[in-house]
Design a protein around this motif. Structure first.
Motif, short mmCIF file in Angstrom:
data_model
loop_
_atom_site.label_atom_id
_atom_site.label_comp_id
_atom_site.label_asym_id
_atom_site.label_seq_id
_atom_site.Cartn_x
_atom_site.Cartn_y
_atom_site.Cartn_z
N ALA A 141 1.15 4.13 -3.14
CA ALA A 141 0.83 5.52 -2.83
C ALA A 141 -0.61 5.69 -2.35
N VAL A 142 -1.09 4.73 -1.56
CA VAL A 142 -2.39 4.90 -0.93
C VAL A 142 -2.28 4.86 0.59
N SER A 143 -1.04 4.76 1.07
CA SER A 143 -0.82 4.77 2.51
C SER A 143 0.50 5.51 2.74
N ARG A 200 0.83 -1.21 0.00
CA ARG A 200 0.00 0.00 0.00
C ARG A 200 0.86 1.26 0.00
#
Lengths: 311, 280
Positions: free
Chosen positions: A56-58, A52
């Protein structure tokens, strides 16, 4: 600096904490372009969290991370525009038909409808789903859904394809079809990053992998080199019955390079399995079953962590 | 921000330009495509519900009323004129209760399609905006259809000014719907919360917002329900548009200000909730 060697993913001291718990605890790795890179470890090891952060979503809580030379903190959309993501749980749109799932998803990358439609047809062929183009997603089998998810992840012609546990829950035949498709992508030069807790999957697909446990990297290398480094060439598996395994293991101490007792069997690590079996017979031990096999990543994991991959 | 000359970085920067700009529209496009699956329901509810209400009230209930319900500048106002703007606003609010609840739950949990969008270049804020845009599109259809039908029933005083009624209705939809969107986006487990919203929030608002009788008819200690209700504010503005006066004593701008403030607060909360949920 040669452009070929510039890594597409570079992590140094990468850390993710949730409160006091460090899900990812300072890991370092580089992935060069075109490599099939694996994160092998049990459930809860921090593999998905790492994925994640790369995706690039965390946001990371410590360390450095660049993907395609960009920092995910400031360049999330840029990085995601170059990734294909196959999540652990399918999130296809079951209200839309198979082909429309691909087209709608392509739009998120700003790709025009005509290009989306052309690529959708090509990808359906690649995923062996041409005759399902107009079907409802719910009518597909588990393996077909996974292939559709992979096709969807390829709609933007990604530089990096990220797969989180790609074959979990699939039957053996569906797994082999999927591996074949992923192998083709690898041959075309797509960079693959995958997590798995299946050692056979890691051996089949990965050029190089890291063994992860409790958010840390325990070892790194190609499947063959990891086995060479952390295990013997062969393994003898003996079963004496669950109440007698420990006793038998005590008597076998010294016969092999290493002896491991598992609840259901005893593992003997040695260069020559057949020779060892003869020595076992000479000791007067009578296992109910015996098996000689090559060492696998499972043995590497057991050696490094003292635990089985699948519990 | 760093400057880069790395070709793969430059390619990424180039590829993200369109999603950065139009991401919300892509999400809306997807959501509207999904609505096709229940397009029939949207049309039947949008056209059928005003027909049923107007026939029922106009031909039935209104004939029993002796007392005049409200006054316009030109004298007494017929009951159907009084009720029509409120029914239109109610239609927009009921679209909001449908779309900002189950659709959101489906996106985060049941079908997880928001998670799929989230892995693409679009941002959580854009996902939130796109969902809202698609619902607004449905509201445009519903409120416009409603208006044309009440117009056909002769239930509007000033037909041209009345054409602003759909807009006011949509503002009621967002004033009620966007805070609801923020709430729905925060739900991780479905324990029947939406049925509770329907029964204990939407229905009381519908009945106590001066929809069927002037709010002043209620005892003072119940009138506050109207003051916080987007339905009452939108109905009053709609009445002013239709026959020039609502009789509530509140200036039109104050009604609109309440609706805008509720929408804006809901909007900010919803965006924040989407970011929190999709970025961990």
């Amino acid at each position: 600096m040669s452009p070929v060697s510039t890594p597409v993913i570079s992590a140094a001291g990468l850390t993710k904490k949730f409160g006091d718990l460090a899900a990812v605890d300072g890991i370092d790795f580089d992935v060069p372009p075109g490599e099939a890179f694996g994160l092998l470890g049990p459930n809860g090891a921090g593999k998905s969290t790492t994925m994640r952060m790369i995706g690039a979503v965390s946001t990371r809580t410590g360390g450095d991370l660049t993907v395609l030379g960009l920092d995910p903190d400031g360049y999330g959309p840029e990085i995601r525009s170059q990734l294909g993501v196959v999540p652990q749980e399918d999130n296809l749109d079951t209200e839309l038909r198979v082909r429309d799932n691909l087209i709608v998803y392509g739009r998120y990358f700003g790709i025009d409808r005509r290009t989306c439609a052309r690529r959708a047809d090509e990808l359906l062929e690649f995923a062996q789903l041409e005759d399902k183009a107009r079907s409802k997603v719910d009518d597909l089998s588990g393996g077909m859904k996974r292939r559709l998810t992979i096709a969807r992840a390829l709609i933007n012609e990604p530089r990096i394809l990220m797969l989180d546990e790609p074959t979990t829950g699939l039957d053996p035949q569906a797994r082999h079809v999927l591996w074949d498709r992923l192998f083709r992508l690898k041959e075309r030069g797509t960079t693959l990053v995958l997590t798995t807790h299946y050692m056979d999957e890691a051996e089949q697909l990965c050029d190089r992998l890291v063994v992860v446990d409790h958010g840390r990297i325990m070892a790194e290398g190609s499947p063959a080199s990891l086995i060479r480094e952390h295990s013997s060439r062969e393994v003898v598996e003996l079963r004496f019955g669950s109440d007698r395994n420990a006793d038998a293991a005590a008597r076998l101490e010294g016969t092999a390079d290493r002896v491991e007792v598992l609840p259901d069997r005893v593992l003997l690590y040695t260069a020559d399995g057949e020779a060892l079996l003869e020595r076992v017979a000479h000791l007067g031990l009578r296992p109910t079953t015996s098996l000689v096999r090559r060492s696998s990543l499972e043995d590497v994991f057991l050696r490094l962590t003292g635990r089985s991959l699948i519990e | 921000m760093t400057t880069t000359t790395e070709p793969m970085s430059l390619a990424a920067i180039d590829a993200a330009q369109r999603p950065r700009r139009f991401g919300a529209l892509y999400v809306a496009e997807h959501q509207i495509r999904q609505m096709r699956a229940y397009a029939w329901t949207i049309v039947v509810a949008g056209v059928g519900s005003p027909l049923v209400y107007l026939v029922g009230i106009g031909l039935g209930l209104a004939t029993y009323l002796d007392q005049q319900v409200s006054d316009g500048p030109a004298g007494s106002v017929s009951y159907v004129w009084f009720v029509a703007p409120a029914l239109l606003a109610t239609a927009a609010v009921s679209v909001a209760t449908e779309e900002f609840t189950y659709t959101v739950m489906a996106g985060f949990k049941w079908r997880r399609i928001f998670l799929g969008m989230n892995a693409s270049p679009v941002s959580p804020e854009q996902i939130c905006s796109g969902v809202v845009l698609a619902v607004l599109a449905r509201m445009v259809f519903t409120t416009l259809a409603y208006y044309l039908i009440i117009l056909a029933f002769g239930a509007v005083g000033h037909p041209w000014a009345g054409f602003l009624m759909p807009l006011v209705g949509m503002l009621a939809g967002t004033a009620f719907g966007l805070p609801l969107l923020a709430y729905s986006a925060s739900i991780t487990e479905d324990k029947g919360q939406f049925a509770v919203v329907q029964r204990f929030v939407f229905t009381p608002l519908f009945l106590f917002s001066g929809t069927f009788y002037p709010l002043a008819t209620l005892p003072v200690w119940l009138q506050w329900i109207g003051w916080i209700s987007p339905l009452w504010h939108a109905s009053e503005v709609g009445r002013t548009l239709s026959y020039g006066s609502s009789g509530s004593g509140w200036p039109t701008w104050a009604h609109l200000a309440v609706l805008v403030a509720m929408s804006a607060a809901g909007w900010l909360m919803a965006r924040r909730t989407f970011v929190g949920r999709l970025r961990g």
